[in-house]
Write a protein that holds these residues in place. Structure first.
Motif, PDB file in Angstrom:
ATOM      1  N   GLY A  76       0.651  -1.172  -0.436  1.00 54.45           N
ATOM      2  CA  GLY A  76      -0.078  -0.182   0.242  1.00 54.45           C
ATOM      3  C   GLY A  76       0.426   1.036   0.189  1.00 54.45           C
ATOM      4  O   GLY A  76       1.886   1.882   0.039  1.00 54.45           O
ATOM      5  N   ASP A  77      -0.478   2.118  -0.208  1.00 55.01           N
ATOM      6  CA  ASP A  77       0.747   3.342  -0.572  1.00 55.01           C
ATOM      7  C   ASP A  77       1.286   3.380   1.540  1.00 55.01           C
ATOM      8  O   ASP A  77       0.532   3.581   2.287  1.00 55.01           O
ATOM      9  N   THR A  78       2.195   5.009   1.387  1.00 60.11           N
ATOM     10  CA  THR A  78       2.351   5.273   2.390  1.00 60.11           C
ATOM     11  C   THR A  78       1.785   6.621   3.459  1.00 60.11           C
ATOM     12  O   THR A  78       1.252   7.331   2.837  1.00 60.11           O
ATOM     13  N   GLY A  79       1.312   6.170   4.571  1.00 56.90           N
ATOM     14  CA  GLY A  79       0.315   7.204   5.060  1.00 56.90           C
ATOM     15  C   GLY A  79       0.968   8.192   5.425  1.00 56.90           C
ATOM     16  O   GLY A  79       1.588   8.589   5.671  1.00 56.90           O
ATOM     17  N   LYS A  80       0.369   9.637   6.127  1.00 58.94           N
ATOM     18  CA  LYS A  80      -0.254  10.677   5.623  1.00 58.94           C
ATOM     19  C   LYS A  80       0.950  10.870   7.715  1.00 58.94           C
ATOM     20  O   LYS A  80       0.633   9.810   8.281  1.00 58.94           O
ATOM     21  N   THR A  81       1.597  12.062   7.672  1.00 61.13           N
ATOM     22  CA  THR A  81       2.089  12.064   8.779  1.00 61.13           C
ATOM     23  C   THR A  81       1.547  12.454   9.949  1.00 61.13           C
ATOM     24  O   THR A  81       0.606  13.122   9.281  1.00 61.13           O
ATOM     25  N   GLY A  82       1.269  12.114  10.781  1.00 64.20           N
ATOM     26  CA  GLY A  82       0.253  13.012  11.910  1.00 64.20           C
ATOM     27  C   GLY A  82       0.943  14.540  12.286  1.00 64.20           C
ATOM     28  O   GLY A  82       1.397  14.430  12.783  1.00 64.20           O
ATOM     29  N   GLY A  83      -0.034  14.711  12.806  1.00 60.00           N
ATOM     30  CA  GLY A  83      -0.280  16.376  13.427  1.00 60.00           C
ATOM     31  C   GLY A  83      -0.202  16.252  14.910  1.00 60.00           C
ATOM     32  O   GLY A  83      -0.252  14.094  15.344  1.00 60.00           O
ATOM     33  N   GLY A  84      -0.548  17.357  15.632  1.00 57.93           N
ATOM     34  CA  GLY A  84      -0.580  17.353  17.072  1.00 57.93           C
ATOM     35  C   GLY A  84      -2.154  16.833  17.207  1.00 57.93           C
ATOM     36  O   GLY A  84      -1.909  16.703  18.603  1.00 57.93           O
TER      37      GLY A  84
END
Length: 92
Positions: A76-84
């Motif tokens: 699968g595609d790489t997920g988005k990085t999380g915010g705060g």
């Protein structure tokens, strides 16, 4: 040498002339006449026969072989990085 060739030729001539090339006589086949009765008119049709018994049930077949393992799926595609932000889902 001359004598051996002459002797071989004479022996071969005698051996080949001793063969009987005529075919053997074959006796003709004897025909025997067998008296047969003269057929009369056809009789009435007979009654229909009884139905036969049902056959026995067959055996269960063998279980087939297990299939081969399928291919590995695509990555699968790489997920988005999380915010705060933290999301809390309430329990039901």
């Amino acid at each position: 040498m001359k004598v051996s060739i002459m002797f071989s030729a004479a022996l071969m001539a005698l051996a080949l002339s001793a063969c009987d090339m005529r075919p053997a006589p074959v006796a003709p086949a004897t025909v025997i006449s067998v008296p047969t009765p003269v057929p009369g008119p056809a009789g009435a049709t007979g009654a229909t026969g009884a139905t036969g018994d049902t056959g026995a049930k067959g055996y269960t077949g063998y279980t087939g072989a297990t299939g081969s393992t399928g291919d590995t799926g695509a990555t699968g595609d790489t997920g988005k990085t999380g915010g705060g932000t933290v999301v809390i889902i309430p329990a039901k």
